[in-house]
Design a protein around this motif. Structure first.
Motif, short mmCIF file in Angstrom:
data_model
loop_
_atom_site.label_atom_id
_atom_site.label_comp_id
_atom_site.label_asym_id
_atom_site.label_seq_id
_atom_site.Cartn_x
_atom_site.Cartn_y
_atom_site.Cartn_z
N VAL A 33 4.76 9.38 28.27
CA VAL A 33 3.55 9.59 27.47
C VAL A 33 3.02 10.98 27.75
N ARG A 34 2.66 11.67 26.70
CA ARG A 34 2.09 13.02 26.80
C ARG A 34 0.66 12.97 26.27
N LEU A 35 -0.30 13.25 27.15
CA LEU A 35 -1.70 13.28 26.75
C LEU A 35 -2.06 14.71 26.35
N LEU A 36 -2.41 14.89 25.08
CA LEU A 36 -2.73 16.21 24.56
C LEU A 36 -4.23 16.32 24.30
N HIS A 37 -4.89 17.11 25.12
CA HIS A 37 -6.33 17.30 24.97
C HIS A 37 -6.58 18.61 24.24
N VAL A 38 -7.23 18.52 23.08
CA VAL A 38 -7.50 19.70 22.26
C VAL A 38 -8.97 20.04 22.32
N TRP A 39 -9.26 21.27 22.68
CA TRP A 39 -10.64 21.75 22.72
C TRP A 39 -10.81 22.79 21.61
N GLN A 40 -11.72 22.48 20.68
CA GLN A 40 -11.97 23.43 19.61
C GLN A 40 -13.07 24.39 20.04
N PRO A 41 -12.82 25.69 20.04
CA PRO A 41 -13.83 26.66 20.50
C PRO A 41 -15.13 26.52 19.72
N VAL A 42 -16.25 26.71 20.43
CA VAL A 42 -17.56 26.67 19.78
C VAL A 42 -18.03 28.10 19.56
N PRO A 43 -18.97 28.31 18.61
CA PRO A 43 -19.48 29.66 18.38
C PRO A 43 -20.05 30.26 19.66
N GLU A 44 -19.96 31.58 19.80
CA GLU A 44 -20.38 32.28 21.01
C GLU A 44 -21.80 31.96 21.45
N PRO A 45 -22.79 31.93 20.54
CA PRO A 45 -24.17 31.60 20.98
C PRO A 45 -24.26 30.24 21.64
N MET A 46 -23.51 29.24 21.08
CA MET A 46 -23.54 27.91 21.68
C MET A 46 -22.84 27.90 23.03
N ALA A 47 -21.77 28.69 23.14
CA ALA A 47 -21.02 28.74 24.40
C ALA A 47 -21.87 29.29 25.53
N GLN A 48 -22.91 30.09 25.20
CA GLN A 48 -23.76 30.66 26.22
C GLN A 48 -24.86 29.70 26.67
N ALA A 49 -25.02 28.58 25.94
CA ALA A 49 -26.06 27.62 26.30
C ALA A 49 -25.72 26.97 27.63
N PRO A 50 -26.76 26.57 28.42
CA PRO A 50 -26.51 26.00 29.75
C PRO A 50 -25.56 24.83 29.76
N LEU A 51 -25.67 23.95 28.76
CA LEU A 51 -24.84 22.74 28.76
C LEU A 51 -23.42 23.01 28.30
N LEU A 52 -23.18 24.17 27.72
CA LEU A 52 -21.85 24.48 27.23
C LEU A 52 -21.30 25.75 27.87
N GLY A 53 -21.73 26.05 29.07
CA GLY A 53 -21.26 27.24 29.75
C GLY A 53 -19.82 27.12 30.17
N VAL A 54 -19.29 28.20 30.75
CA VAL A 54 -17.89 28.24 31.11
C VAL A 54 -17.52 27.15 32.11
N GLU A 55 -18.39 26.95 33.11
CA GLU A 55 -18.08 25.95 34.14
C GLU A 55 -18.06 24.55 33.54
N THR A 56 -19.04 24.23 32.67
CA THR A 56 -19.08 22.91 32.04
C THR A 56 -17.86 22.71 31.15
N HIS A 57 -17.55 23.73 30.39
CA HIS A 57 -16.38 23.68 29.51
C HIS A 57 -15.12 23.39 30.32
N GLN A 58 -14.90 24.13 31.38
CA GLN A 58 -13.71 23.97 32.20
C GLN A 58 -13.69 22.60 32.88
N HIS A 59 -14.88 22.14 33.31
CA HIS A 59 -14.99 20.84 33.98
C HIS A 59 -14.50 19.72 33.06
N TRP A 60 -15.01 19.67 31.83
CA TRP A 60 -14.64 18.59 30.92
C TRP A 60 -13.22 18.76 30.40
#
Length: 300
Positions: A33-60
């Motif tokens: 079984v191959r589990l394929l997790h796809v993350w669709q990039p969010v717009p830059e302003p949203m990516a800078q929000a606290p809940l969607l920062g780089v660490e949170t993104h990488q964590h999930w």
């Protein structure tokens, strides 16, 4: 084609149920079984929000496939499970993954009550465009749901599998769909129910006006055509018990009814138009209303 079952994983209950189904199927097929997790990039302003920062993104991004894989390995120790992460448009990535997979398994979300299930835009796009078999699994699907009840009337994964259901166009039966259905029945040691639904021809009204009702004759001809279409497959799979069901009425309604206590296979005829490819009405209805796992098998 690589002998791998690929699961589109996004962390939702539907995709987790799809992963569990895929692991059970992998055990039957003896494939990984191959589990394929796809993350669709969010717009830059949203990516800078606290809940969607780089660490949170990488964590999930790391946690979803890791936790799911660990759980599958514990519950299905004989199945090899790998993970892969990709960034981009989910439909395009899943389509590319399907080309190298034996099966692509996706989650299907229930709407409410009897209104059916929701196949999102990503799932519909993938199903309409891929030639690989796609399995749709609803949230909450359990191993026992595919099995017969035990003598006490309790669902149990220790009993035999429920029947596999296949919709059949007796006039032009698809070898691809029938091969898939018979193989699934053989693996499960389960009966196969072949469903053929037909409608009255437009000349029916004129026949009635002339004092002749052709329904009985038409029903006999349709049943004979179904039997004839299945003869070579019965010979090829002598161990598969086959039940034929030939009824007047809507193919989608009869398939959905037959699928209540079964696993389901439904063919998707490849339909092309100036606006591209699309999913036929029967497959579309079954995808949205069948409560069991649905296999959408493309055929010409």
């Amino acid at each position: 084609m690589a002998r791998t079952i690929t699961v589109g994983l996004d962390g939702s209950p539907e995709s987790r149920a799809a992963a569990e189904w895929a692991a059970r199927e992998a055990a039957l097929r003896q494939v990984p079984v191959r589990l394929l997790h796809v993350w669709q990039p969010v717009p830059e302003p949203m990516a800078q929000a606290p809940l969607l920062g780089v660490e949170t993104h990488q964590h999930w991004t790391d946690r979803i496939p890791r936790d799911t894989a660990e759980g599958l390995r514990l519950r299905h120790p004989g199945v090899e499970v790998t993970t892969e992460q990709a960034t981009g448009t989910p439909a395009d990535i899943l389509l590319a993954a399907a080309r190298d997979a034996e099966l692509l398994v996706l989650g299907s979300r229930a709407l409410s009550g009897l209104t059916g299930f929701l196949i999102g835009s990503v799932g519909q796009s993938v199903i309409a465009r891929t030639e690989a078999p796609v399995i749709l699994v609803r949230a909450g699907e359990q191993a026992a749901d595919e099995h017969l009840k035990d003598p006490a009337g309790i669902p149990s994964a220790a009993t035999g599998f429920r029947p596999v259901v296949v919709g059949l166009d007796a006039g032009s039966p698809s070898e691809t769909v029938l091969s898939f259905a018979f193989e699934e029945s053989r693996r499960r040691r389960a009966p196969l129910i072949a469903v053929r639904a037909w409608n009255l021809p437009s000349s029916y009204t004129y026949s009635i006006a002339a004092g002749f009702d052709p329904r009985e004759e038409l029903a006999r001809a349709q049943a004979e055509a179904l039997t004839e279409a299945l003869v070579p497959w019965r010979e090829k799979y002598p161990d598969v018990e086959v039940t034929e069901t030939c009824r007047l009425g809507s193919p989608a309604e009869h398939l959905i009814d037959a699928a209540h206590d079964a696993s389901l296979v439904v063919g998707r005829r490849i339909r092309r138009s100036p606006f591209g490819v699309h999913i036929g009405a029967v497959a579309h209805a079954v995808m949205h209303h069948a409560t069991t796992p649905v296999a959408v098998v493309a055929h010409a």
